[in-house]
Design a protein around this motif. Structure first.
Motif, PDB file in Angstrom:
ATOM      1  N   ASN A  67       0.836  -1.201   0.000  1.00 25.66           N
ATOM      2  CA  ASN A  67       0.000   0.000   0.000  1.00 25.66           C
ATOM      3  C   ASN A  67       0.870   1.249   0.000  1.00 25.66           C
ATOM      4  O   ASN A  67       2.048   1.199  -0.345  1.00 25.66           O
ATOM      5  N   PHE A  68       0.276   2.374   0.385  1.00 28.45           N
ATOM      6  CA  PHE A  68       1.002   3.643   0.311  1.00 28.45           C
ATOM      7  C   PHE A  68       2.246   3.672   1.191  1.00 28.45           C
ATOM      8  O   PHE A  68       3.111   4.532   1.012  1.00 28.45           O
ATOM      9  N   VAL A  69       2.347   2.739   2.168  1.00 28.27           N
ATOM     10  CA  VAL A  69       3.534   2.687   3.020  1.00 28.27           C
ATOM     11  C   VAL A  69       4.756   2.344   2.188  1.00 28.27           C
ATOM     12  O   VAL A  69       5.882   2.742   2.501  1.00 28.27           O
ATOM     13  N   GLY A  70       4.556   1.602   1.091  1.00 33.12           N
ATOM     14  CA  GLY A  70       5.662   1.240   0.222  1.00 33.12           C
ATOM     15  C   GLY A  70       6.514   0.125   0.802  1.00 33.12           C
ATOM     16  O   GLY A  70       6.112  -0.570   1.721  1.00 33.12           O
ATOM     17  N   THR A  71       7.706  -0.045   0.285  1.00 36.63           N
ATOM     18  CA  THR A  71       8.603  -1.085   0.762  1.00 36.63           C
ATOM     19  C   THR A  71       9.963  -0.473   1.101  1.00 36.63           C
ATOM     20  O   THR A  71      10.351   0.560   0.551  1.00 36.63           O
ATOM     21  N   GLY A  72      10.666  -1.124   2.013  1.00 34.39           N
ATOM     22  CA  GLY A  72      12.020  -0.696   2.342  1.00 34.39           C
ATOM     23  C   GLY A  72      12.129   0.386   3.387  1.00 34.39           C
ATOM     24  O   GLY A  72      13.239   0.821   3.705  1.00 34.39           O
ATOM     25  N   GLY A  73      11.006   0.835   3.941  1.00 35.75           N
ATOM     26  CA  GLY A  73      11.070   1.866   4.963  1.00 35.75           C
ATOM     27  C   GLY A  73      11.558   1.312   6.300  1.00 35.75           C
ATOM     28  O   GLY A  73      11.389   0.133   6.592  1.00 35.75           O
ATOM     29  N   ASP A  74      12.191   2.139   7.106  1.00 33.97           N
ATOM     30  CA  ASP A  74      12.629   1.698   8.427  1.00 33.97           C
ATOM     31  C   ASP A  74      12.711   2.895   9.364  1.00 33.97           C
ATOM     32  O   ASP A  74      12.410   4.036   8.977  1.00 33.97           O
ATOM     33  N   SER A  75      13.097   2.628  10.597  1.00 29.99           N
ATOM     34  CA  SER A  75      13.293   3.657  11.617  1.00 29.99           C
ATOM     35  C   SER A  75      12.034   4.485  11.835  1.00 29.99           C
ATOM     36  O   SER A  75      10.929   4.005  11.638  1.00 29.99           O
ATOM     37  N   ALA A  76      12.210   5.734  12.243  1.00 26.00           N
ATOM     38  CA  ALA A  76      11.084   6.582  12.641  1.00 26.00           C
ATOM     39  C   ALA A  76      10.119   6.827  11.488  1.00 26.00           C
ATOM     40  O   ALA A  76       8.900   6.818  11.663  1.00 26.00           O
ATOM     41  N   ARG A  77      10.626   7.025  10.281  1.00 25.88           N
ATOM     42  CA  ARG A  77       9.756   7.317   9.145  1.00 25.88           C
ATOM     43  C   ARG A  77       8.904   6.098   8.769  1.00 25.88           C
ATOM     44  O   ARG A  77       7.714   6.229   8.492  1.00 25.88           O
ATOM     45  N   GLY A  78       9.534   4.934   8.769  1.00 22.24           N
ATOM     46  CA  GLY A  78       8.775   3.724   8.477  1.00 22.24           C
ATOM     47  C   GLY A  78       7.720   3.472   9.532  1.00 22.24           C
ATOM     48  O   GLY A  78       6.583   3.095   9.234  1.00 22.24           O
ATOM     49  N   GLY A  79       8.098   3.699  10.804  1.00 20.80           N
ATOM     50  CA  GLY A  79       7.151   3.510  11.901  1.00 20.80           C
ATOM     51  C   GLY A  79       6.002   4.491  11.839  1.00 20.80           C
ATOM     52  O   GLY A  79       4.856   4.146  12.133  1.00 20.80           O
ATOM     53  N   PHE A  80       6.294   5.744  11.424  1.00 16.12           N
ATOM     54  CA  PHE A  80       5.244   6.749  11.328  1.00 16.12           C
ATOM     55  C   PHE A  80       4.211   6.370  10.277  1.00 16.12           C
ATOM     56  O   PHE A  80       3.000   6.465  10.498  1.00 16.12           O
ATOM     57  N   LEU A  81       4.669   5.929   9.121  1.00 14.65           N
ATOM     58  CA  LEU A  81       3.735   5.551   8.055  1.00 14.65           C
ATOM     59  C   LEU A  81       2.911   4.338   8.453  1.00 14.65           C
ATOM     60  O   LEU A  81       1.725   4.251   8.138  1.00 14.65           O
ATOM     61  N   PHE A  82       3.547   3.386   9.155  1.00 19.30           N
ATOM     62  CA  PHE A  82       2.793   2.217   9.605  1.00 19.30           C
ATOM     63  C   PHE A  82       1.710   2.637  10.602  1.00 19.30           C
ATOM     64  O   PHE A  82       0.564   2.195  10.519  1.00 19.30           O
ATOM     65  N   ALA A  83       2.083   3.516  11.545  1.00 15.84           N
ATOM     66  CA  ALA A  83       1.099   3.992  12.524  1.00 15.84           C
ATOM     67  C   ALA A  83      -0.027   4.752  11.824  1.00 15.84           C
ATOM     68  O   ALA A  83      -1.204   4.628  12.189  1.00 15.84           O
TER      69      ALA A  83
END
Length: 225
Positions: A67-83
């Protein structure tokens, strides 16, 4: 001095429960229980009464899987999009419960579910909506449980017991009929068999935690009335 969080839970049990309240409760159970989840094509319109169907799904970002979260995200930015991706489910669950409770769903749940939930888990009947919601949405179930605690409808001991019930097999209906459905053809037992076991063990886990809190950790909840 008495802990303010341990004040008696407010209860709607003394309010009159009419036919409209029972209809609201039935509608809440239908929406959150997954009864109409993944219906056959001829009855697909019944998905309008299913929580997971109402949430829908995100579109995909070009070149990304999921989905819009995409792939390969991590750390605070990845966590923010997941939340951020959890917001629609929580908001929809809270909105639906607010409307249904206005029409008396919580009062009806108090009357019908207390005889079952009080002996098994030691929690009032209106918590049943939070438990039912957890069968499809872990986020929605958690949000409703937090709301009950903030409104002082449940005590700290109730809160821990409910969390134990929800934690075991959280979101089991939606997960079971999406992820596990690929293995249904290999089952040597009826498809509904494992689901029944999961539900039974959720009550076993909740009752076990309630027993532990009432014995080993009894002193921690002495003022929790």
């Amino acid at each position: 001095m008495t802990d303010p969080q341990a004040s008696p839970a407010s209860s709607p049990k003394h309010e009159k429960v009419g036919i409209g309240a029972y209809i609201a409760l039935l509608l809440a159970i239908v929406i959150f229980s997954g009864v109409f989840y993944k219906m056959p094509e001829a009855y697909k319109w019944l998905g309008a009464f299913d929580f997971t169907t109402l949430i829908g799904k995100y579109g995909t970002v070009a070149g990304a899987n999921g989905n819009f979260v995409g792939t390969g995200g991590d750390s605070a930015r990845g966590g923010f999009l997941f939340a951020l991706s959890l917001f629609p489910g929580v908001m929809l669950a809270m909105g639906l419960i607010e409307v249904l409770s206005h029409y008396g769903a919580l009062r009806a749940a108090q009357v019908l579910m207390t005889p079952l939930l009080k002996p098994l888990l030691g929690v009032p009947g209106y918590t049943g909506l939070a438990l039912i919601t957890d069968l499809q949405s872990t986020d929605g179930g958690a949000a409703l449980t937090r709301a009950l605690y903030d409104e002082k409808r449940i005590t700290r001991k109730n809160l821990v017991t409910i969390c134990a019930w929800q934690y075991a097999g959280a979101g089991c209906i939606s997960n079971y009929y999406t992820t596990v459905s690929a293995l249904f053809s290999l089952f040597l037992c009826p498809v509904w068999g494992p689901m029944v076991i999961i539900l039974v063990l959720k009550f076993v886990g909740g009752a076990l935690i309630r027993t532990v809190l009432s014995t080993i950790y009894r002193k921690d909840f002495e003022n929790d009335r």
